[in-house]
Motif scaffolding. Structure first.
Motif, PDB file in Angstrom:
ATOM      1  N   ALA A  40      76.213  32.446 -31.419  1.00  0.00           N
ATOM      2  CA  ALA A  40      75.845  31.956 -30.087  1.00  0.00           C
ATOM      3  C   ALA A  40      74.585  31.095 -30.160  1.00  0.00           C
ATOM      4  O   ALA A  40      74.459  30.087 -29.452  1.00  0.00           O
ATOM      5  CB  ALA A  40      75.634  33.131 -29.134  1.00  0.00           C
ATOM      6  N   TYR A  41      73.672  31.491 -31.016  1.00  0.00           N
ATOM      7  CA  TYR A  41      72.423  30.739 -31.185  1.00  0.00           C
ATOM      8  C   TYR A  41      72.702  29.331 -31.705  1.00  0.00           C
ATOM      9  O   TYR A  41      72.175  28.341 -31.185  1.00  0.00           O
ATOM     10  CB  TYR A  41      71.526  31.503 -32.151  1.00  0.00           C
ATOM     11  CG  TYR A  41      70.234  30.810 -32.507  1.00  0.00           C
ATOM     12  CD1 TYR A  41      69.255  30.577 -31.555  1.00  0.00           C
ATOM     13  CD2 TYR A  41      69.981  30.409 -33.827  1.00  0.00           C
ATOM     14  CE1 TYR A  41      68.056  29.949 -31.892  1.00  0.00           C
ATOM     15  CE2 TYR A  41      68.793  29.792 -34.170  1.00  0.00           C
ATOM     16  CZ  TYR A  41      67.830  29.560 -33.202  1.00  0.00           C
ATOM     17  OH  TYR A  41      66.654  28.941 -33.534  1.00  0.00           O
ATOM     18  N   ILE A  69      71.849  29.872 -27.227  1.00  0.00           N
ATOM     19  CA  ILE A  69      71.461  30.999 -26.377  1.00  0.00           C
ATOM     20  C   ILE A  69      71.334  32.258 -27.231  1.00  0.00           C
ATOM     21  O   ILE A  69      71.883  32.352 -28.333  1.00  0.00           O
ATOM     22  CB  ILE A  69      72.475  31.259 -25.241  1.00  0.00           C
ATOM     23  CG1 ILE A  69      73.868  31.583 -25.814  1.00  0.00           C
ATOM     24  CG2 ILE A  69      72.544  30.088 -24.285  1.00  0.00           C
ATOM     25  CD1 ILE A  69      74.870  32.028 -24.771  1.00  0.00           C
ATOM     26  N   TYR A  70      70.586  33.228 -26.695  1.00  0.00           N
ATOM     27  CA  TYR A  70      70.452  34.528 -27.343  1.00  0.00           C
ATOM     28  C   TYR A  70      70.691  35.613 -26.301  1.00  0.00           C
ATOM     29  O   TYR A  70      70.107  35.581 -25.218  1.00  0.00           O
ATOM     30  CB  TYR A  70      69.068  34.699 -27.964  1.00  0.00           C
ATOM     31  CG  TYR A  70      68.783  36.115 -28.396  1.00  0.00           C
ATOM     32  CD1 TYR A  70      69.600  36.758 -29.331  1.00  0.00           C
ATOM     33  CD2 TYR A  70      67.704  36.833 -27.862  1.00  0.00           C
ATOM     34  CE1 TYR A  70      69.352  38.066 -29.713  1.00  0.00           C
ATOM     35  CE2 TYR A  70      67.445  38.129 -28.247  1.00  0.00           C
ATOM     36  CZ  TYR A  70      68.277  38.745 -29.169  1.00  0.00           C
ATOM     37  OH  TYR A  70      68.040  40.043 -29.551  1.00  0.00           O
ATOM     38  N   HIS A  71      71.561  36.552 -26.646  1.00  0.00           N
ATOM     39  CA  HIS A  71      71.822  37.692 -25.768  1.00  0.00           C
ATOM     40  C   HIS A  71      70.863  38.822 -26.170  1.00  0.00           C
ATOM     41  O   HIS A  71      70.994  39.382 -27.259  1.00  0.00           O
ATOM     42  CB  HIS A  71      73.274  38.158 -25.910  1.00  0.00           C
ATOM     43  CG  HIS A  71      74.270  37.135 -25.455  1.00  0.00           C
ATOM     44  ND1 HIS A  71      74.598  36.951 -24.135  1.00  0.00           N
ATOM     45  CD2 HIS A  71      74.994  36.224 -26.157  1.00  0.00           C
ATOM     46  CE1 HIS A  71      75.489  35.983 -24.037  1.00  0.00           C
ATOM     47  NE2 HIS A  71      75.743  35.512 -25.242  1.00  0.00           N
ATOM     48  N   SER A 110      75.206  37.169 -32.567  1.00  0.00           N
ATOM     49  CA  SER A 110      74.024  36.533 -31.985  1.00  0.00           C
ATOM     50  C   SER A 110      73.733  35.203 -32.673  1.00  0.00           C
ATOM     51  O   SER A 110      73.349  34.223 -32.020  1.00  0.00           O
ATOM     52  CB  SER A 110      72.810  37.458 -32.105  1.00  0.00           C
ATOM     53  OG  SER A 110      72.973  38.611 -31.305  1.00  0.00           O
ATOM     54  N   SER A 155      67.998  31.056 -22.961  1.00  0.00           N
ATOM     55  CA  SER A 155      68.193  29.711 -23.476  1.00  0.00           C
ATOM     56  C   SER A 155      67.156  29.415 -24.554  1.00  0.00           C
ATOM     57  O   SER A 155      65.964  29.672 -24.365  1.00  0.00           O
ATOM     58  CB  SER A 155      68.069  28.695 -22.339  1.00  0.00           C
ATOM     59  OG  SER A 155      68.231  27.384 -22.828  1.00  0.00           O
ATOM     60  N   GLU A 203      68.729  42.259 -26.806  1.00  0.00           N
ATOM     61  CA  GLU A 203      69.162  43.602 -27.193  1.00  0.00           C
ATOM     62  C   GLU A 203      69.307  44.516 -25.972  1.00  0.00           C
ATOM     63  O   GLU A 203      70.168  45.399 -25.938  1.00  0.00           O
ATOM     64  CB  GLU A 203      68.140  44.205 -28.156  1.00  0.00           C
ATOM     65  CG  GLU A 203      68.041  43.514 -29.498  1.00  0.00           C
ATOM     66  CD  GLU A 203      69.109  43.982 -30.461  1.00  0.00           C
ATOM     67  OE1 GLU A 203      69.204  45.187 -30.733  1.00  0.00           O
ATOM     68  OE2 GLU A 203      69.864  43.112 -30.946  1.00  0.00           O
ATOM     69  N   THR A 250      64.152  32.367 -31.299  1.00  0.00           N
ATOM     70  CA  THR A 250      64.386  32.110 -29.883  1.00  0.00           C
ATOM     71  C   THR A 250      63.473  31.039 -29.294  1.00  0.00           C
ATOM     72  O   THR A 250      63.776  30.484 -28.235  1.00  0.00           O
ATOM     73  CB  THR A 250      64.190  33.414 -29.091  1.00  0.00           C
ATOM     74  OG1 THR A 250      63.164  34.189 -29.731  1.00  0.00           O
ATOM     75  CG2 THR A 250      65.466  34.212 -29.057  1.00  0.00           C
ATOM     76  N   GLY A 272      70.284  43.728 -23.091  1.00  0.00           N
ATOM     77  CA  GLY A 272      71.276  43.241 -22.147  1.00  0.00           C
ATOM     78  C   GLY A 272      70.660  42.263 -21.159  1.00  0.00           C
ATOM     79  O   GLY A 272      69.563  41.747 -21.363  1.00  0.00           O
ATOM     80  N   ALA A 279      70.691  38.711 -18.689  1.00  0.00           N
ATOM     81  CA  ALA A 279      71.078  37.303 -18.791  1.00  0.00           C
ATOM     82  C   ALA A 279      70.725  36.744 -20.162  1.00  0.00           C
ATOM     83  O   ALA A 279      69.689  37.101 -20.746  1.00  0.00           O
ATOM     84  CB  ALA A 279      70.373  36.504 -17.698  1.00  0.00           C
ATOM     85  N   PRO A 280      71.575  35.859 -20.700  1.00  0.00           N
ATOM     86  CA  PRO A 280      71.256  35.236 -21.986  1.00  0.00           C
ATOM     87  C   PRO A 280      70.018  34.356 -21.880  1.00  0.00           C
ATOM     88  O   PRO A 280      69.727  33.792 -20.820  1.00  0.00           O
ATOM     89  CB  PRO A 280      72.503  34.407 -22.306  1.00  0.00           C
ATOM     90  CG  PRO A 280      73.174  34.175 -20.997  1.00  0.00           C
ATOM     91  CD  PRO A 280      72.867  35.387 -20.162  1.00  0.00           C
TER      92      PRO A 280
END
Length: 407
Positions: free
Chosen positions: A134-135, A140-142, A131, A151, A144, A111, A146, A148-149
């Protein structure tokens, strides 16, 4: 900062990057193309796949290259089907959890990395797959917990694997990797000899170690490379390449073609050009193949746009492949009379093809071009010729003449 000083800084960075490529290639023999394309990937902010067997130096060359980026945060991981998302993006903060707060320790993980090395990428666990997608795609990373994602500052990821994934889940990962390169064991005797001597001498004297600043890289990637022009003749050549590959049933998505433009711009910038040239299309040989079996076809189609001789070579290689396919079919059919008649005619055709390949190779040699593609074409013609005479006409292998002139 004035425009003149910006140009000077840009020229200095370009010189340093080319120096880095040269220094890394001097350490890892026969890896100059890999070093250049990983660098192009960083400049284009795209991801690179190194595909090849263990022991070919995939991780070593990535560490050596990325270690030359000052102030850049590097992170790596060896993935497996048991790798949890938290092992990639940050573990749970146990101390905070004891206080009733659920959060992750993101620092020092993917991250926060500018460059990431993801080894055995296609063994990414099912739990981490979404994950990871998306990365790589959106940076971005969501988390664990929950919310906002997050950056991520990822500029480029270099991924490695001993083999391609074979399911739909890993196909999505594969699609995110724009630059694809096969890395094999050393082929040249001189390179292997230097490898042996490096074990005796410990690598010899410490090489010059050029470095570049992350800030300069990001500035160029964000502003200068997108400004590199894509002239009409180059766009026309790209359209023709796309058409030629489609005729051979090799297709790439619109997204891949659009991303490929940035790779072309990065390659042109690295050569000091303000506009993409037709010669820059050579980098697409590492972008447009989908499976290793069609890599050589992509390479020869693109080479055909770099010089008239290479276009002829691509057609000649297609001709050899067609003869090989016909030979396989006739052998499978089992009609010996038909096979013999066919072989007598194709014997002459193959000899003419080999003569033309030899002539093209000689022109390339006089022009100072790398001879590997031409020698591979000559070797392939010789292989099919040997099969044709031995399997269809019963000629003993030791009686089969060499086609063309070999260097």
């Amino acid at each position: 900062m004035t425009q003149d000083s910006t140009r000077q800084d840009s020229a200095a960075l370009r010189a340093d990057l080319n120096a880095v490529i040269g220094e890394v290639a001097a350490i890892y023999h026969e890896r100059d193309t890999e070093a250049r394309m990983i660098t192009v990937g960083v400049l284009a902010q795209q991801h690179t796949l190194l595909l090849g067997p263990p022991g070919t130096g995939k991780s070593a060359i990535v560490r050596e290259l990325t270690g030359r980026i000052e102030s850049g945060r590097y992170w790596e991981i060896l993935l497996s089907k048991f790798t949890a998302p938290t092992a990639i993006f940050g573990p749970i903060d146990v101390g905070a959890l004891a206080q009733g707060t659920y959060r992750q320790i993101l620092d020092g993980h993917a991250t926060t990395a500018h460059v990431a090395f993801l080894d055995e990428i296609f063994k990414c666990s099912a739990a981490a797959l979404n994950s990871m997608l998306a990365y790589l795609n959106e940076r971005i990373y969501h988390p664990e917990s929950g919310g906002a994602p997050i950056s991520c500052p990822l500029v480029s990821a270099v991924c490695a694997s001993n083999e391609l994934g074979e399911d739909e889940a890993t196909a999505a990962l594969y699609d995110r990797l724009l630059i694809r390169m096969e890395v094999d064991y050393l082929a040249e005797a001189d390179s292997f000899d230097r490898l042996l001597m490096s074990a005796v001498t410990g690598g010899g004297q410490a090489p010059t170690r050029t470095t570049v600043e992350l800030t300069g890289l990001l500035q160029v990637a964000a502003h200068e490379i997108p400004a590199v022009d894509l002239p009409a003749p180059v766009r026309e050549a790209i359209r023709d390449v796309r058409s030629d590959l489609r005729q051979r049933e090799i297709t790439s998505s619109d997204r891949r073609w659009k991303q490929a433009v940035r790779v072309l711009q990065a390659a042109a910038w690295l050569e000091g050009r303000a506009a993409v040239a037709v010669d820059d299309l050579a980098v697409l040989t590492h972008v447009l193949w989908d499976v290793p079996s069609n890599k050589s076809t992509v390479s020869r189609v693109i080479r055909g746009y770099l010089s008239p001789d290479d276009r002829d070579l691509a057609n000649l290689e297609d001709q050899v492949d067609r003869i090989a396919a016909e030979l396989d079919k006739l052998i499978a059919d089992g009609d010996e009379d038909e096979l013999r008649t066919w072989a007598v005619n194709r014997n002459v055709e193959l000899a003419q093809v080999a003569k033309r390949i030899s002539a093209i190779r000689d022109v390339a040699s006089r022009g100072g071009r790398a001879l590997a593609p031409y020698q591979q074409a000559a070797d392939r013609a010789q292989q099919v010729y040997t099969r044709l005479l031995s399997e269809a006409l019963g000629v003993a292998p030791d009686k089969i003449p060499a086609l063309g002139r070999r260097r």
